[in-house]
Design a protein around this motif. Structure first.
Motif, PDB file in Angstrom:
ATOM      1  N   GLU A 365      10.349  -0.113  10.446  1.00 42.35           N
ATOM      2  CA  GLU A 365       9.785  -0.227   9.101  1.00 42.35           C
ATOM      3  C   GLU A 365      10.119   0.955   8.188  1.00 42.35           C
ATOM      4  OE1 GLU A 365       7.275  -2.860  11.772  1.00 42.35           O
ATOM      5  OE2 GLU A 365       8.353  -0.962  11.925  1.00 42.35           O
ATOM      6  N   VAL A 421      11.315   3.241   3.269  1.00 42.89           N
ATOM      7  CA  VAL A 421      10.294   2.317   3.769  1.00 42.89           C
ATOM      8  C   VAL A 421      10.644   0.884   3.378  1.00 42.89           C
ATOM      9  CG1 VAL A 421       7.887   1.597   3.478  1.00 42.89           C
ATOM     10  CG2 VAL A 421       8.426   3.986   3.903  1.00 42.89           C
ATOM     11  N   THR A 435       0.167  -3.735   6.339  1.00 45.55           N
ATOM     12  CA  THR A 435       1.013  -2.613   6.764  1.00 45.55           C
ATOM     13  C   THR A 435       1.373  -1.684   5.607  1.00 45.55           C
ATOM     14  OG1 THR A 435       1.948  -4.022   8.498  1.00 45.55           O
ATOM     15  CG2 THR A 435       3.136  -2.012   7.998  1.00 45.55           C
ATOM     16  N   ILE A 436       1.571  -2.228   4.416  1.00 44.41           N
ATOM     17  CA  ILE A 436       1.921  -1.415   3.244  1.00 44.41           C
ATOM     18  C   ILE A 436       0.822  -1.569   2.199  1.00 44.41           C
ATOM     19  CG2 ILE A 436       3.622  -0.973   1.442  1.00 44.41           C
ATOM     20  CD1 ILE A 436       5.747  -2.161   3.198  1.00 44.41           C
ATOM     21  N   LEU A 442       3.143   3.224   4.053  1.00 44.26           N
ATOM     22  CA  LEU A 442       3.364   2.455   5.285  1.00 44.26           C
ATOM     23  C   LEU A 442       2.415   2.931   6.374  1.00 44.26           C
ATOM     24  CD1 LEU A 442       5.151   0.550   7.112  1.00 44.26           C
ATOM     25  CD2 LEU A 442       6.535   2.585   7.588  1.00 44.26           C
TER      26      LEU A 442
END
Length: 570
Positions: A365, A421, A435-436, A442
């Motif tokens: 990621e 990212v 997740t973000i 992140l």
């Protein structure tokens, strides 16, 4: 040579008249809770901001000058000793891009699925696919037919490129497939033939931006379902720039690297299929990892640098015998993809005192990177650390109960922000939002802390922490203790459900041949070195610890194995 001296990198400076916004030693800003990189690239070496620059154009622009490219070797096949110069590599990339566009009709936004072990052709395929504006998605050749089918459908692949021995896994998908090489009894068109038959032609201008998707890399899924990580051209270009910086501050253009990291993984893709060509070095390529072949390659080709994973470093500590191979050419070993324990790192430095060992940290990621050591002195002084934040990266350590950003030496979840990212997860808005966050941070899922000099220490995956009587036990800590015993060659620790304690730690171990080490002895060995709540309660003996291609322990398989053994006793 330090990073600050080696590539026009400078410590960040505030404009005149402004007060420093963060501590110059740790990089921590007390007001915002943000850790800043302590190194900034100079104007000459900064990450390109051209909106219309794509990954392939950037990488090819970094190739050696044509006057050098004819003689400078880019790749050497370990098995055949076949060599590919930078001039030949450029020609092959342009020829294949011509064939993909004109002969096969591959266009901007088309997804091309690659299923192959490492080969001399792998970088050519990747850069040619990106050159026509298509999107690259890669897979592990060990994946099953069902797993391959799922990824082909999920990614929406329009074309597949596969090694001949893997093509049968793609037949049920119905996706058009191009072989990397054509067997003598097969009339299918191959990549090799396409390169040979297509003269490089000027392609119609493909309007790409740095925000366009360049790759869909599937996470390992070690703690959950594998997800498609959407990586943009900006992500790749950012990492390519930082990789070139890290190589230039630690190596020379005459260095020889050894590649056994699989190129389908973000670590191998970023390093060997794309990034190292920006530095003009030579890479010796292994199709698949073999420990003895690795040692032979170091000796034969005078290898200087090995980007590696912890199991390989552990193997060098446990299995290399004095005088069996001449490894004196080796100057630097990097470690990534999984945590490297302090005990293994110290054991490596004791056995190979002339070799610099540097651990880094990254994840799919974040396009494979986030922290790095720029000097061996730093790495030796902070064994067990993953280094400092790379230029362009910021971080927070967040308490996962209160959400408060924490100062040095306080443990919490690592959050990252950088041009590297990812854009998000393919077709999964819920997972992306989890997740973000709305500010672009992140959430890595890794438990960590920074020290007061800005060095990062990864404790473990938050999802893998064992909850025992209200305490949190990190499997990686117990694995490091186990591996410090000379009779234990490898180890993994997993949680076992327990009515009274919630979970208890169980260790699976691989012991040396002829060892009579018992379960009770192992339990007592660990108990003598850790707090009572951390001690191992059960031990299982196993011939090999299951790991992903990147060296991560596949704990789900061990949990299933432990459950099967419990059921078999009922």
């Amino acid at each position: 040579m330090s990073g600050e001296e080696g590539w026009d990198a400078t410590v960040e400076e505030e404009p005149r008249g402004c007060q420093p916004q963060f501590d110059r030693r740790s990089g921590f800003d007390l007001q915002t809770g943000i850790y800043h990189s302590l190194v900034q690239l100079s104007e000459h070496n900064k990450i390109p901001v051209r909106h219309d620059l794509d990954t392939a154009t950037f990488v090819l622009s970094q190739f050696p000058h044509p006057s050098e490219a004819e003689s400078r070797v880019a790749l050497i096949d370990l098995a055949t000793n076949r060599r590919v110069t930078y001039a030949k590599l450029r020609h092959s990339i342009n020829s294949l891009a011509t064939g993909l566009y004109h002969a096969l009709g591959v266009r901007k936004g088309d997804v091309v699925f690659v299923l192959s072990p490492n080969s001399l052709l792998y970088p050519t395929i990747c850069l040619a696919v990106l050159s026509v504006g298509a999107i690259l998605t890669t897979a592990n050749p060990l994946n099953t037919e069902s797993e391959i089918g799922k990824q082909v459908r999920d990614s929406g692949a329009k074309l597949a490129i596969a090694a001949p021995e893997e093509v049968h896994k793609l037949l049920p998908t119905g996706v058009p497939t191009l072989l990397t090489s054509r067997p003598s009894d097969d009339s299918s068109l191959s990549i090799e033939e396409l390169i040979e038959s297509c003269e490089p032609m000027e392609l119609p201008l493909v309007k790409l931006t740095q925000s366009d998707t360049a790759g869909i890399l599937y996470s390992s899924g070690t703690t959950g379902t594998s997800k498609g990580v959407l990586l943009t051209h900006e992500n790749f270009i950012s990492i390519m720039t930082l990789l070139k910086w890290s190589v230039d501050v630690t190596s020379s253009h005459n260095d020889v690297f050894l590649c056994f990291i699989p190129m389908f993984h973000i670590y191998g893709l970023v390093f060997f299929a794309l990034g190292l060509f920006c530095s003009g070095v030579t890479t010796v390529l292994m199709q698949r990892f073999d420990f003895q072949a690795m040692l032979d390659a170091i000796q034969t080709h005078q290898v200087n640098n090995i980007p590696a994973v912890p199991p390989v470093i552990l193997g060098m500590v446990k299995y290399t015998s004095k005088g069996s191979h001449d490894l004196t050419s080796l100057r630097r070993v990097g470690s990534g993809a999984a945590p490297l324990s302090k005990e293994v790192a110290d054991g490596f430095r004791e056995k190979f005192p002339w070799v610099e060992l540097r651990q880094g940290y990254g994840l799919s990621e974040s396009c494979g990177a986030a922290t790095f050591f720029v000097s061996d002195e730093q790495a030796k002084a902070r064994s067990g650390s993953s280094g400092r934040l790379l230029p362009s990266f910021s971080a927070k350590v967040v308490d996962f109960e209160t959400g408060v950003a924490l100062p040095p030496y306080r443990e919490g979840e690592l959050w990252l922000k950088s041009p590297a990212v990812m854009k998000g997860y393919l077709g999964n808005e819920e997972a992306t939002a989890a997740t973000i966050d709305s500010d672009g941070w992140l959430r890595t899922g890794d438990l960590c802390y920074f020290d007061d000099d800005g060095f990062l220490y990864i404790v473990d995956r938050i999802k893998e922490l064992i909850k025992h009587n209200g305490y949190q036990v990190a499997p990686a800590e117990l694995e490091a203790v186990l591996l410090s015993h000379p009779q234990i060659l490898d180890a993994a620790v997993i949680p076992i459900e327990n009515e009274e304690a919630g979970q208890i730690p169980m260790a699976y171990v691989v012991t040396a041949a002829g060892s009579e080490f018992t379960e009770d002895q192992i339990i007592q060995f660990v108990a003598s070195q850790v707090a009572p709540y951390k001690k191992v309660r059960r031990v299982g003996f196993i011939s090999a610890i299951p790991r992903s291609a990147a060296g991560k322990i596949l704990r789900k398989q061990l949990v299933s194995l432990s459950q099967q053994k419990v059921l078999s006793k009922l």
